[in-house]
Design a protein around this motif. Sequence first.
Motif, mmCIF file in Angstrom:
data_model
loop_
_atom_site.group_PDB
_atom_site.id
_atom_site.type_symbol
_atom_site.label_atom_id
_atom_site.label_comp_id
_atom_site.label_asym_id
_atom_site.label_seq_id
_atom_site.Cartn_x
_atom_site.Cartn_y
_atom_site.Cartn_z
ATOM 1 N N PHE A 1 -33.511 -50.789 2.968
ATOM 2 C CA PHE A 1 -32.732 -49.659 2.323
ATOM 3 C C PHE A 1 -31.119 -50.219 2.227
ATOM 4 O O PHE A 1 -30.609 -49.910 1.523
ATOM 5 C CB PHE A 1 -32.799 -48.519 3.170
ATOM 6 N N TYR B 1 -28.675 -50.265 -1.027
ATOM 7 C CA TYR B 1 -27.293 -50.083 -1.151
ATOM 8 C C TYR B 1 -26.272 -51.069 -1.388
ATOM 9 O O TYR B 1 -25.508 -50.919 -2.351
ATOM 10 C CB TYR B 1 -26.884 -49.420 0.273
ATOM 11 N N ILE C 1 -32.397 -42.004 -1.445
ATOM 12 C CA ILE C 1 -32.816 -43.112 -0.678
ATOM 13 C C ILE C 1 -32.160 -42.905 0.506
ATOM 14 O O ILE C 1 -32.908 -43.347 1.728
ATOM 15 C CB ILE C 1 -32.112 -44.228 -1.163
ATOM 16 N N THR C 2 -31.076 -42.114 0.835
ATOM 17 C CA THR C 2 -30.716 -41.862 2.117
ATOM 18 C C THR C 2 -31.626 -40.780 2.873
ATOM 19 O O THR C 2 -31.718 -41.019 4.072
ATOM 20 C CB THR C 2 -29.112 -41.015 1.971
ATOM 21 N N GLN D 1 -34.283 -43.048 4.233
ATOM 22 C CA GLN D 1 -33.854 -44.020 5.271
ATOM 23 C C GLN D 1 -33.730 -43.188 6.486
ATOM 24 O O GLN D 1 -33.903 -43.829 7.664
ATOM 25 C CB GLN D 1 -32.452 -44.543 4.800
ATOM 26 N N VAL E 1 -39.995 -50.568 -0.122
ATOM 27 C CA VAL E 1 -38.600 -50.393 0.318
ATOM 28 C C VAL E 1 -38.649 -49.741 1.787
ATOM 29 O O VAL E 1 -39.372 -48.540 1.713
ATOM 30 C CB VAL E 1 -37.716 -49.328 -0.392
#
Length: 234
Positions: A183, A187, A199-200, A203, A233
Motif C-alpha cells: 500500500f 501511495y 486504498i486507505t 490498508q 496489494v
Amino acid sequence: MKYKRILLKLSGESLMGERQYGIDNNRVLQYAHDIKTVFDAGIEIAVVVGGGNIFRGLSAEKSGMERAQADYMGMLATVINCMALQSALEGIGVETRLQSAIKMEQICEPYIRRRAMTHLETGRIVIFGAGTGNPYFTTDTAASLRAIEIKADVVLKGTRVDGIYTADPEKDPTATRYDEISFAEVYAKGLNVMDMTAITLCQENKLPIIVFDMNKAGNFERIANGEAIGTLVR
C-alpha cells in the motif's frame, strides 16, 4: 479454495465489452458463468459494480453539472448494471439479492449489513448497488467499505488489464507489471489502482486487493484457487 468470502469489484466500463457505450450482454453472461463457477465451489461472493459505461459523475461535473447531482445520477447507473448482472446470474440458476444504498423498494432491497451477511451465509450472491449512497465517493470506495463491513477476505478488482503496471500499458508499451506491491508503494508512486480513499480503507483494515483481468475466462476461478494471477496489494 483459498478464500471463504470474496468481494468482487467490476467497473462499469468492463460491462461494455467491445461496445463504446452501454451493456454487452455476452460479456455480462461470461462474468456470470465465471462467478457461478467460483460460487459453486462453496465461496461466498458479494459484488460491487460501477456505472461508468452509462454515466460518470466526474465527467458530467466537468461539463458544468453540479457535482452532487451528477454523482447521484452515477449511482442510479450502477443499479442498472447490477440488475443486468443479477438477471444474468439468475438466468443460469444462481440465487441473488440486490441491495442498494439508495432505497428503491420496487426493484431491490435497501442495504442492511446484517441482512447482506445472512444472504451470504444462506447461499446467495449479494450485489451492492448505488455506491455508498453518498456523493463524492467512488464505487471503489464502496467496494472497500462493503468488503470491510461483511468481513470479506479479499477485494478482487476485475479490470481489462492483467494487473498494476508502472504506467498505462494501453498507452506505454514499456510499462511493466507488478506481481506484488505494498500500500505504501501505491501511495508513493501515485499508481492508479483504486482511489486513495478506497486504498486507505483497505490498508487500515489489513484487507488485501488483487487487480486482475476479468475478461479472460477462468481467471476468477484461478485466483479463488490461490494462483498468483494479477497484482496483489497488501
